[in-house]
Design a protein around this motif. Sequence first.
Motif, PDB file in Angstrom:
ATOM      1  N   PRO A 177       5.380   8.541 -13.783  1.00 23.03           N
ATOM      2  CA  PRO A 177       4.364   7.796 -13.061  1.00 23.03           C
ATOM      3  C   PRO A 177       4.456   8.018 -11.568  1.00 23.03           C
ATOM      4  N   ALA A 178       3.334   8.022 -10.950  1.00 24.04           N
ATOM      5  CA  ALA A 178       3.272   8.311  -9.522  1.00 24.04           C
ATOM      6  C   ALA A 178       3.163   7.043  -8.706  1.00 24.04           C
ATOM      7  N   ASP A 179       3.572   7.167  -7.459  1.00 28.44           N
ATOM      8  CA  ASP A 179       3.378   6.091  -6.484  1.00 28.44           C
ATOM      9  C   ASP A 179       2.225   6.497  -5.583  1.00 28.44           C
ATOM     10  N   ASP A 180       1.178   5.721  -5.558  1.00 25.29           N
ATOM     11  CA  ASP A 180      -0.016   6.084  -4.816  1.00 25.29           C
ATOM     12  C   ASP A 180      -0.027   5.513  -3.405  1.00 25.29           C
ATOM     13  N   GLY A 181       1.074   5.003  -2.988  1.00 24.02           N
ATOM     14  CA  GLY A 181       1.089   4.523  -1.622  1.00 24.02           C
ATOM     15  C   GLY A 181       0.756   3.058  -1.524  1.00 24.02           C
ATOM     16  N   PRO A 182       0.977   2.474  -0.357  1.00 24.43           N
ATOM     17  CA  PRO A 182       0.795   1.042  -0.188  1.00 24.43           C
ATOM     18  C   PRO A 182      -0.654   0.630  -0.156  1.00 24.43           C
ATOM     19  N   GLY A 183      -0.878  -0.603  -0.602  1.00 23.25           N
ATOM     20  CA  GLY A 183      -2.150  -1.242  -0.398  1.00 23.25           C
ATOM     21  C   GLY A 183      -3.191  -1.012  -1.459  1.00 23.25           C
ATOM     22  N   ASP A 184      -2.912  -0.226  -2.508  1.00 21.22           N
ATOM     23  CA  ASP A 184      -3.945   0.023  -3.491  1.00 21.22           C
ATOM     24  C   ASP A 184      -3.700  -0.727  -4.778  1.00 21.22           C
ATOM     25  N   GLY A 185      -2.685  -1.569  -4.832  1.00 26.68           N
ATOM     26  CA  GLY A 185      -2.505  -2.422  -5.997  1.00 26.68           C
ATOM     27  C   GLY A 185      -1.580  -1.859  -7.034  1.00 26.68           C
ATOM     28  N   ARG A 186      -1.040  -0.653  -6.851  1.00 22.61           N
ATOM     29  CA  ARG A 186      -0.089  -0.116  -7.816  1.00 22.61           C
ATOM     30  C   ARG A 186       1.014   0.645  -7.066  1.00 22.61           C
ATOM     31  N   GLU A 187       1.630  -0.044  -6.117  1.00 22.24           N
ATOM     32  CA  GLU A 187       2.591   0.601  -5.246  1.00 22.24           C
ATOM     33  C   GLU A 187       3.771   1.191  -6.014  1.00 22.24           C
ATOM     34  N   GLN A 188       4.223   0.508  -7.024  1.00 22.92           N
ATOM     35  CA  GLN A 188       5.354   1.010  -7.793  1.00 22.92           C
ATOM     36  C   GLN A 188       4.997   0.929  -9.270  1.00 22.92           C
ATOM     37  N   THR A 189       5.395   1.951 -10.019  1.00 25.93           N
ATOM     38  CA  THR A 189       5.182   1.956 -11.462  1.00 25.93           C
ATOM     39  C   THR A 189       6.517   2.251 -12.123  1.00 25.93           C
ATOM     40  N   PRO A 190       7.433   1.278 -12.130  1.00 23.09           N
ATOM     41  CA  PRO A 190       8.789   1.550 -12.582  1.00 23.09           C
ATOM     42  C   PRO A 190       8.877   1.848 -14.062  1.00 23.09           C
ATOM     43  N   LYS A 191       7.929   1.373 -14.840  1.00 20.05           N
ATOM     44  CA  LYS A 191       8.006   1.573 -16.270  1.00 20.05           C
ATOM     45  C   LYS A 191       6.621   1.822 -16.821  1.00 20.05           C
ATOM     46  N   ALA A 192       6.523   2.837 -17.683  1.00 17.71           N
ATOM     47  CA  ALA A 192       5.234   3.173 -18.268  1.00 17.71           C
ATOM     48  C   ALA A 192       4.870   2.140 -19.320  1.00 17.71           C
ATOM     49  N   SER A 193       3.901   1.287 -19.006  1.00 19.65           N
ATOM     50  CA  SER A 193       3.429   0.286 -19.949  1.00 19.65           C
ATOM     51  C   SER A 193       2.062  -0.194 -19.493  1.00 19.65           C
ATOM     52  N   TYR A 194       1.405  -0.967 -20.360  1.00 22.88           N
ATOM     53  CA  TYR A 194       0.111  -1.512 -19.973  1.00 22.88           C
ATOM     54  C   TYR A 194       0.247  -2.556 -18.868  1.00 22.88           C
ATOM     55  N   LEU A 195       1.438  -3.084 -18.645  1.00 21.15           N
ATOM     56  CA  LEU A 195       1.638  -3.992 -17.521  1.00 21.15           C
ATOM     57  C   LEU A 195       1.386  -3.282 -16.200  1.00 21.15           C
ATOM     58  N   ALA A 196       1.709  -1.986 -16.167  1.00 17.01           N
ATOM     59  CA  ALA A 196       1.458  -1.214 -14.951  1.00 17.01           C
ATOM     60  C   ALA A 196      -0.039  -1.104 -14.687  1.00 17.01           C
ATOM     61  N   VAL A 197      -0.827  -0.987 -15.736  1.00 13.80           N
ATOM     62  CA  VAL A 197      -2.280  -0.952 -15.571  1.00 13.80           C
ATOM     63  C   VAL A 197      -2.778  -2.296 -15.033  1.00 13.80           C
ATOM     64  N   LEU A 198      -2.204  -3.383 -15.557  1.00 23.25           N
ATOM     65  CA  LEU A 198      -2.635  -4.719 -15.142  1.00 23.25           C
ATOM     66  C   LEU A 198      -2.268  -5.027 -13.694  1.00 23.25           C
ATOM     67  N   THR A 199      -1.282  -4.336 -13.146  1.00 22.81           N
ATOM     68  CA  THR A 199      -0.921  -4.564 -11.747  1.00 22.81           C
ATOM     69  C   THR A 199      -1.773  -3.735 -10.786  1.00 22.81           C
ATOM     70  N   ASP A 200      -2.581  -2.833 -11.319  1.00 20.78           N
ATOM     71  CA  ASP A 200      -3.454  -2.017 -10.487  1.00 20.78           C
ATOM     72  C   ASP A 200      -4.740  -2.798 -10.240  1.00 20.78           C
ATOM     73  N   ARG A 201      -4.774  -3.520  -9.132  1.00 21.80           N
ATOM     74  CA  ARG A 201      -5.879  -4.449  -8.886  1.00 21.80           C
ATOM     75  C   ARG A 201      -7.224  -3.732  -8.771  1.00 21.80           C
ATOM     76  N   ARG A 202      -7.222  -2.589  -8.152  1.00 21.16           N
ATOM     77  CA  ARG A 202      -8.485  -1.862  -8.009  1.00 21.16           C
ATOM     78  C   ARG A 202      -8.989  -1.380  -9.360  1.00 21.16           C
ATOM     79  N   TYR A 203      -8.085  -0.922 -10.194  1.00 25.07           N
ATOM     80  CA  TYR A 203      -8.526  -0.444 -11.506  1.00 25.07           C
ATOM     81  C   TYR A 203      -9.032  -1.599 -12.362  1.00 25.07           C
ATOM     82  N   LEU A 204      -8.483  -2.786 -12.160  1.00 27.44           N
ATOM     83  CA  LEU A 204      -8.988  -3.949 -12.884  1.00 27.44           C
ATOM     84  C   LEU A 204     -10.441  -4.236 -12.486  1.00 27.44           C
TER      85      LEU A 204
END
Length: 416
Positions: free
Chosen positions: A183-210
């Motif tokens: 998983p990649a880190d897309d940088g600060p401020g976009d809602g998914r700064e860190q993706t430590p574990k591949a799971s659907y929780l990572a999708v839920l933390t991506d505010r823009r994608y929500l």
Amino acid sequence: MKSLLAGTMINRLGGFVQVFMVLYLTQRGFSDAQAGAALGVYGAGAVLGTLVGGWMSDKLGPRLTIVSTLLGSAVLLPCILYLDSYWAILTVIAVSGAASLAYQPASTSMISHLTPAERHVMIFAMGRLAINLGTTAAPLLGAALVKISWDFLFWGEALAVVVFSALAATTLPHRAASDTTGPADDGPGDGREQTPKASYLAVLTDRRYLLFLLAMFVSSVIYIQHISALPLTVRHLGRGIEVYAAMIALNGLLVITCELLVAKVVQRWPIRTAVITGVLLTGIGMSLYALPWGLAALVIATLVWSLGEIIGYPSLFFAYPAQAGPPGLRGRYLGASNALYGLGSAVGPFIGVMIWNRFQEGLWLGCGVVGLLAGAAAWGGVRPAAAADKDSAADKDKGDGMGDAGTADAEIRTGT
């Protein structure tokens, strides 16, 4: 990639069971309510299947996911013929529905791996053409099989699924190179700064994608009204069923004949523009059904929302979800988008008919208003600079000295 497009069309061409599910169960002696419930269970299974398929694609790779889920569907479908218990039939229908659509996130992920980004919109438009051609012909072929035997319907779909699975097994690479990337880190401020574990929780933390998923869900609810509420409107206007059939045929004709031509232009647009245009035109087009112009309003409205579908849907449902997810999460991002589309298509008819029964033309005005809100969600949800950010980060890692100048205002383009 060609095998996936061909396999998709074969699979949709053999997609008989869902179309004829209600008729099959009622002719076996089950009630209309039981048959309708079975169709709903199939849809619920399909939504769950896309989520599972997204997880499997990231975990096992797209090729193994496609082959295994398709074979599972092929084995389960004919079992319905030999079951007498309604609850056993429901169980098999739910699981086969999940298996039959679990391949979709993996297929989209594989196509995105094998195709340059600048070709995504065109390739996914070709995929939609394959789906539409297969879906259009399937009921006619299925009706011919039913005249011979209901058994041929189930075994025919199983055969189509096996053919698709065989194509995937023999032609697709075992694992695309980018599948092994974490998983990649897309940088600060976009809602998914860190993706430590591949799971659907990572999708839920991506505010823009929500926000993007919200736009997709709302657009799906609006779009499905051409199946649920439009026939009620046509009847309310005193028109016959042939008028409704003509509107559906007009949409199908426009999509099949025009989408690839329009995609040649749209693939040069920023992908955010394509998505928002499609969402807005869909909502605005549906709202035009409220105009008091009789048949002219029906035709104009159908033309407008069909144009929205042609312009925006290859990007909305395929290209952007494939580009938005980090490599190690791409399957889950696609699984989430497919699930929200399926959920919107499932609940949309209930919402639409309920509102129509109370407000009639107010439903179509509501589609316009909600469509504007969906457009706003798409504006906030589609990242305008994700691709540029990733390229910039890659350049920094190579130590070539390139800075961020010139990338801050860059947009993901369908042809980046």
